[in-house]
Design a protein around this motif. Structure first.
Motif, PDB file in Angstrom:
ATOM      1  N   ALA A   1       4.223   3.485 -13.625  1.00 53.03           N
ATOM      2  CA  ALA A   1       3.036   4.291 -13.338  1.00 53.03           C
ATOM      3  C   ALA A   1       2.496   3.893 -11.978  1.00 53.03           C
ATOM      4  N   ALA A   2       2.321   4.892 -11.100  1.00 58.93           N
ATOM      5  CA  ALA A   2       1.829   4.633  -9.746  1.00 58.93           C
ATOM      6  C   ALA A   2       0.646   5.538  -9.465  1.00 58.93           C
ATOM      7  N   GLY A   3      -0.256   5.069  -8.622  1.00 54.29           N
ATOM      8  CA  GLY A   3      -1.395   5.923  -8.301  1.00 54.29           C
ATOM      9  C   GLY A   3      -2.052   5.510  -7.005  1.00 54.29           C
ATOM     10  N   LYS A   4      -2.549   6.520  -6.297  1.00 50.78           N
ATOM     11  CA  LYS A   4      -3.345   6.286  -5.090  1.00 50.78           C
ATOM     12  C   LYS A   4      -4.771   5.986  -5.508  1.00 50.78           C
ATOM     13  N   SER A   5      -5.254   4.800  -5.178  1.00 49.54           N
ATOM     14  CA  SER A   5      -6.649   4.422  -5.379  1.00 49.54           C
ATOM     15  C   SER A   5      -7.109   4.685  -6.816  1.00 49.54           C
TER      16      SER A   5
ATOM     17  N   THR B   1      12.072   6.473 -13.593  1.00 47.89           N
ATOM     18  CA  THR B   1      11.040   7.485 -13.346  1.00 47.89           C
ATOM     19  C   THR B   1       9.775   6.820 -12.859  1.00 47.89           C
ATOM     20  N   VAL B   2       9.177   7.399 -11.822  1.00 47.34           N
ATOM     21  CA  VAL B   2       7.865   6.962 -11.347  1.00 47.34           C
ATOM     22  C   VAL B   2       6.891   8.122 -11.542  1.00 47.34           C
ATOM     23  N   VAL B   3       5.857   7.899 -12.351  1.00 47.25           N
ATOM     24  CA  VAL B   3       4.800   8.887 -12.574  1.00 47.25           C
ATOM     25  C   VAL B   3       3.675   8.568 -11.596  1.00 47.25           C
ATOM     26  N   VAL B   4       3.200   9.585 -10.877  1.00 44.38           N
ATOM     27  CA  VAL B   4       2.305   9.352  -9.739  1.00 44.38           C
ATOM     28  C   VAL B   4       1.025  10.175  -9.881  1.00 44.38           C
ATOM     29  N   ALA B   5      -0.120   9.494  -9.768  1.00 42.92           N
ATOM     30  CA  ALA B   5      -1.425  10.152  -9.833  1.00 42.92           C
ATOM     31  C   ALA B   5      -2.100  10.118  -8.470  1.00 42.92           C
ATOM     32  N   HIS B   6      -2.908  11.120  -8.206  1.00 38.57           N
ATOM     33  CA  HIS B   6      -3.619  11.233  -6.937  1.00 38.57           C
ATOM     34  C   HIS B   6      -4.892  10.394  -6.929  1.00 38.57           C
ATOM     35  N   GLY B   7      -5.484  10.265  -5.750  1.00 37.03           N
ATOM     36  CA  GLY B   7      -6.764   9.600  -5.611  1.00 37.03           C
ATOM     37  C   GLY B   7      -7.911  10.515  -5.988  1.00 37.03           C
ATOM     38  N   ALA B   8      -9.132   9.999  -5.884  1.00 36.72           N
ATOM     39  CA  ALA B   8     -10.297  10.752  -6.349  1.00 36.72           C
ATOM     40  C   ALA B   8     -10.545  12.007  -5.517  1.00 36.72           C
TER      41      ALA B   8
END
Length: 215
Positions: free
Chosen positions: A99-103, A26-33
């Motif tokens: 855990a992955a996230g843009k910026s 599983t990859v959990v992904v968050a957006h940028g600001a």
């Protein structure tokens, strides 16, 4: 889908999008600001991960749910990350989880892990090492405390990591960090003279994550 986040001022419900795949993790992904979880870049990124066999959970931070443009306190974002990881584990308890996230989203994940949040690895889609043009305002003090593997996917022209020598020095302080360069890429991996739709750009980064997760 949504899940609840316990904040100092009460409980907040945030939107999420779960896509189950064939069991590679599983990859959990968050957006940028500046954009929410439905940004085409993230939709393309998670779609390509799904096609490669990874389940994904995209989610919004509370400030986006409240219609605000600017992030709230870091503690709120870290609490949201903890809730997102717990929610993803409830959906697939036996899966490895990254855990992955843009910026901004990736930086908040790293702060959560430095503070004890448990994941198998961290993936940064453009780590914002400092504000553009302000290399003295480093956002890196917590990175050496992270023990899990960290993958930095970075555009070589990203103004958030210039000068590159400073960025490479920060990486050298980390326990287990590697970088994948997108030559000529900016903060959103746009390359001058090579116009592509955001969802295509996001999808193009997924193979780097697949390689990292398999290592």
């Amino acid at each position: 889908m949504n899940f609840d986040v316990e904040l100092p001022n009460g409980t907040a419900a945030v939107s999420a999008e779960w896509a189950e795949a064939s069991g590679r993790g599983t990859v959990v992904v968050a957006h940028g600001a500046g954009a929410g979880m439905e940004h085409p870049f993230l939709v393309g990124f998670t779609g390509a991960l799904n096609a490669a066999g990874f389940s994904t959970l995209r989610f919004n931070f509370p400030y986006r749910e409240q219609g605000r443009r600017m992030p709230g306190p870091a503690a709120h974002a870290i609490a949201t990350w903890r809730a997102a990881v717990a929610h993803a584990r409830s959906l697939d308890p036996d899966a490895a989880l990254w855990a992955a996230g843009k910026s901004y989203g990736g930086r908040m994940a790293s702060m959560g892990v430095a503070d004890g949040m448990s994941v198998d690895g961290l993936i940064y889609l453009g780590y914002p090492l400092h504000p553009p043009g302000r290399p003295e305002k480093l956002r890196a003090d917590h990175l050496p405390a992270i023990a899990v593997p960290q993958l930095f996917i970075e555009g070589s022209n990203d103004p958030f990591i210039q000068p590159l020598s400073q960025f490479e020095q920060v990486l050298s302080t980390c326990a287990d960090a590697r970088v994948q360069w997108i030559e000529g890429g900016g903060h959103s991996f746009e390359v001058k003279g090579h116009k592509r739709a955001p969802e295509v750009v996001g999808a193009s980064l997924a193979p780097l994550v697949v390689e990292f997760a398999a290592a």
